[in-house]
Design a protein around this motif. Structure first.
Motif, PDB file in Angstrom:
ATOM      1  N   UNK A   1       0.011  13.017  -1.578  1.00 32.90           N
ATOM      2  CA  UNK A   1       1.549  13.442  -2.861  1.00 32.90           C
ATOM      3  C   UNK A   1       0.757  13.578  -4.457  1.00 32.90           C
ATOM      4  N   UNK A   2       0.444  11.441  -4.189  1.00 29.94           N
ATOM      5  CA  UNK A   2      -0.400  11.366  -5.670  1.00 29.94           C
ATOM      6  C   UNK A   2      -1.208  12.359  -5.952  1.00 29.94           C
ATOM      7  N   UNK A   3      -1.893  12.412  -5.691  1.00 33.00           N
ATOM      8  CA  UNK A   3      -3.089  12.617  -6.134  1.00 33.00           C
ATOM      9  C   UNK A   3      -3.250  14.153  -6.041  1.00 33.00           C
TER      10      UNK A   3
ATOM     11  N   UNK B   1      -2.432   2.400   3.902  1.00 32.08           N
ATOM     12  CA  UNK B   1      -3.922   2.102   3.057  1.00 32.08           C
ATOM     13  C   UNK B   1      -3.286   1.128   2.004  1.00 32.08           C
ATOM     14  N   UNK B   2      -4.268   0.592   1.246  1.00 25.02           N
ATOM     15  CA  UNK B   2      -4.297  -0.361   0.624  1.00 25.02           C
ATOM     16  C   UNK B   2      -5.514  -1.512   0.212  1.00 25.02           C
ATOM     17  N   UNK B   3      -5.956  -1.762  -1.236  1.00 26.64           N
ATOM     18  CA  UNK B   3      -7.646  -2.518  -0.819  1.00 26.64           C
ATOM     19  C   UNK B   3      -7.795  -3.831   0.039  1.00 26.64           C
ATOM     20  N   UNK B   4      -8.756  -3.586  -0.400  1.00 21.67           N
ATOM     21  CA  UNK B   4      -8.703  -4.315   1.161  1.00 21.67           C
ATOM     22  C   UNK B   4      -8.707  -6.042   0.562  1.00 21.67           C
TER      23      UNK B   4
ATOM     24  N   UNK C   1      -9.513  16.578   2.405  1.00 18.96           N
ATOM     25  CA  UNK C   1      -9.898  15.913   0.586  1.00 18.96           C
ATOM     26  C   UNK C   1      -9.588  14.661   0.556  1.00 18.96           C
ATOM     27  N   UNK C   2      -8.074  14.421   0.666  1.00 22.47           N
ATOM     28  CA  UNK C   2      -7.972  12.964   0.778  1.00 22.47           C
ATOM     29  C   UNK C   2      -7.827  12.346   1.853  1.00 22.47           C
ATOM     30  N   UNK C   3      -8.287  13.014   2.596  1.00 23.53           N
ATOM     31  CA  UNK C   3      -8.490  12.715   4.504  1.00 23.53           C
ATOM     32  C   UNK C   3      -9.983  11.446   4.071  1.00 23.53           C
ATOM     33  N   UNK C   4     -10.658  12.411   3.905  1.00 20.52           N
ATOM     34  CA  UNK C   4     -12.651  12.433   3.564  1.00 20.52           C
ATOM     35  C   UNK C   4     -12.606  11.173   2.571  1.00 20.52           C
ATOM     36  N   UNK C   5     -11.918  11.108   1.954  1.00 20.18           N
ATOM     37  CA  UNK C   5     -12.537  10.470   0.913  1.00 20.18           C
ATOM     38  C   UNK C   5     -12.056   8.785   0.986  1.00 20.18           C
TER      39      UNK C   5
ATOM     40  N   UNK D   1       0.559  -1.015  -0.253  1.00 12.84           N
ATOM     41  CA  UNK D   1       0.348   0.371   0.109  1.00 12.84           C
ATOM     42  C   UNK D   1       0.921   1.026   0.477  1.00 12.84           C
ATOM     43  N   UNK D   2       0.010   3.151   0.745  1.00 12.83           N
ATOM     44  CA  UNK D   2       0.621   3.328   0.326  1.00 12.83           C
ATOM     45  C   UNK D   2       0.541   4.398   1.606  1.00 12.83           C
ATOM     46  N   UNK D   3       1.177   5.551   1.943  1.00 12.81           N
ATOM     47  CA  UNK D   3       1.364   5.663   3.159  1.00 12.81           C
ATOM     48  C   UNK D   3       0.165   7.504   2.483  1.00 12.81           C
ATOM     49  N   UNK D   4       0.010   7.818   3.807  1.00 10.35           N
ATOM     50  CA  UNK D   4      -1.643   8.893   3.269  1.00 10.35           C
ATOM     51  C   UNK D   4      -0.470  10.052   2.739  1.00 10.35           C
ATOM     52  N   UNK D   5       0.913  10.405   3.102  1.00  8.71           N
ATOM     53  CA  UNK D   5       1.282  11.099   2.384  1.00  8.71           C
ATOM     54  C   UNK D   5       2.006  10.727   0.787  1.00  8.71           C
TER      55      UNK D   5
END
Length: 160
Positions: A50-52, A85-88, A58-62, A42-46
């Motif tokens: 950065x990627x988005x 975070x990663x896909x379930x 906004x990222x947190x809400x989504x 997965x990826x860290x929140x940061x």
């Protein structure tokens, strides 16, 4: 975290599809697409922010929406306060279950239309009967096939 042009385009393509199919917001769809195309760790929140190229809020809400829908999971690493975070684990199963739900909704409407025409427009029903019933049969076949694949995924989950 810089994304390649190819990955950005694929995130956009998958995101557009997810917007339609999963009824997600544009940003949630792109985040989900990003995670689908990321490694299992997965990826860290940061990294997601950065990627988005979107605000943290906004990222947190989504991400919270995706977590509530069980599309994504998060975990932490010992000694690291970051959330990753990663896909379930079985996000494909979630997608297939959603398809069955949509087919069920459509099937109910098609059945109502067929019944209505049979009762209130008998001549039309007689002339178009086979078309309405063929479409109903098609939806039932789709639902059956998807449910069979979901059962295969369930068996895979038990073995994992």
């Amino acid at each position: 975290m810089e994304l390649s042009h190819h990955k950005k385009q694929l995130i956009e393509d998958v995101g557009v599809l997810l917007e339609e199919r999963a009824n997600l917001s544009p940003l949630a769809s792109r985040i989900y697409a990003l995670l689908i195309l990321s490694c299992y760790e997965g990826m860290s929140f940061e990294d997601v922010v950065t990627s988005m190229q979107a605000s943290k809020s906004s990222v947190s809400s989504n991400l919270n929406v995706l977590l509530q829908l069980h599309y994504v999971d998060y975990y932490t690493k010992p000694g690291d306060r970051k959330r990753y975070f990663r896909t379930s684990q079985f996000y494909i199963k979630n997608t297939m279950e959603q398809q069955v739900h949509l087919i069920d909704k459509e099937l109910k409407i098609v059945q109502k239309v067929n019944q209505f025409n049979k009762e209130h427009n008998p001549e039309k029903f007689k002339n178009e009967k086979s078309l309405g019933l063929l479409f109903q049969e098609h939806l039932e076949d789709q639902r059956t096939k998807i449910n069979q694949k979901i059962e295969e995924i369930n068996q895979f989950e038990k073995q994992a």
